[in-house]
Design a protein around this motif. Structure first.
Motif, short mmCIF file in Angstrom:
data_model
loop_
_atom_site.label_atom_id
_atom_site.label_comp_id
_atom_site.label_asym_id
_atom_site.label_seq_id
_atom_site.Cartn_x
_atom_site.Cartn_y
_atom_site.Cartn_z
N ALA A 39 0.30 -22.46 50.46
CA ALA A 39 -0.93 -22.14 49.89
C ALA A 39 -0.91 -20.36 50.24
N HIS A 40 -0.10 -19.84 51.37
CA HIS A 40 -0.24 -18.64 51.90
C HIS A 40 0.96 -17.70 51.31
N ARG A 41 2.10 -18.34 51.57
CA ARG A 41 3.61 -17.69 51.10
C ARG A 41 3.90 -17.92 49.62
N THR A 42 3.39 -19.10 49.04
CA THR A 42 4.06 -19.27 47.74
C THR A 42 2.68 -19.64 46.80
N PRO A 43 1.52 -18.80 46.65
CA PRO A 43 0.43 -19.54 46.04
C PRO A 43 0.51 -19.67 44.52
N GLU A 44 1.53 -19.07 43.90
CA GLU A 44 1.72 -19.50 42.54
C GLU A 44 2.35 -20.65 42.34
N ARG A 45 3.46 -20.90 43.52
CA ARG A 45 3.93 -22.54 43.37
C ARG A 45 3.01 -23.55 43.57
N MET A 46 1.74 -23.23 44.54
CA MET A 46 1.04 -24.24 44.90
C MET A 46 0.09 -24.34 43.47
N PHE A 47 -0.30 -23.36 43.01
CA PHE A 47 -0.96 -23.61 41.96
C PHE A 47 -0.46 -24.34 40.69
N GLU A 48 0.91 -23.92 40.21
CA GLU A 48 1.65 -24.76 39.47
C GLU A 48 1.76 -26.40 39.84
N TYR A 49 1.99 -26.52 41.09
CA TYR A 49 2.41 -27.88 41.38
C TYR A 49 1.10 -28.59 41.27
N ALA A 50 -0.24 -28.34 41.70
CA ALA A 50 -1.42 -28.94 41.39
C ALA A 50 -1.78 -28.92 40.18
N LYS A 51 -1.71 -27.92 39.32
CA LYS A 51 -2.23 -27.82 38.06
C LYS A 51 -1.42 -29.07 37.08
N HIS A 52 -0.17 -29.21 37.49
CA HIS A 52 0.60 -30.10 36.46
C HIS A 52 0.90 -31.42 37.09
#
Length: 163
Positions: A39-52
């Motif tokens: 959540a802190h070091r790769t927030p974009e990866r976290m967002f994409e993972y959760a969104k899809h």
């Protein structure tokens, strides 16, 4: 069978705890994916993972995190899927309490099911129970698992009583 469950963790160093959830899925024959999402070091990866996640066919996500432990709550804020948080006692943790409270104390509207500190096995079992609500075969496997637990305790009681 398609992937039904996701196991994510904030760091690969959490794997020694989170593998217990994977072992549960293997025991019950549930296809899963497992990766690192911070959540802190790769927030974009976290967002994409959760969104899809739901679009990829996932039905439940187990998210383990230590320290500030924002991963489960942030993922839950993005996805419609149930999220099970595993607080991890990490090297930078305040004896695990920071992780527990970060996952447990979610604001209304963003629920995260939270298991005990380092209890990825229970997270896996809870995920199986969630999946079993729509899968009769899986429900039977879960009942057999619980029956086996009961049998082991009854055998232990007999052994102890005959000591």
């Amino acid at each position: 069978m398609s992937v039904q469950a996701g196991i994510i963790m904030g760091s690969k160093s959490d794997l020694h705890i989170m593998k217990d959830a994977a072992d549960v899925f293997k025991e019950f024959g549930i296809e899963f994916e497992m990766t690192v999402v911070s959540a802190h070091r790769t927030p974009e990866r976290m967002f994409e993972y959760a969104k899809h996640a739901a679009g990829r066919g996932l039905k439940v996500i187990i998210a383990g995190a230590g320290g500030a432990a924002h991963l489960p709550g942030m993922v839950a804020s993005i996805t419609v899927l149930p999220v099970i948080g595993v607080p991890v006692k990490s090297s930078n943790s305040i004896d695990g309490w920071d992780s527990i409270l970060s996952i447990l104390q979610m604001p209304n509207g963003i629920p995260v099911a939270t298991v005990a500190l380092n209890a990825a096995k229970n997270a896996g079992l809870l995920a199986v129970q969630i999946l079993a609500t729509a899968n009769a075969d899986l429900a039977l496997k879960m009942q057999a698992y619980k029956d086996d637990l009961k049998k082991k305790i009854e055998e232990s009681a007999i052994d102890l009583e005959n000591y």
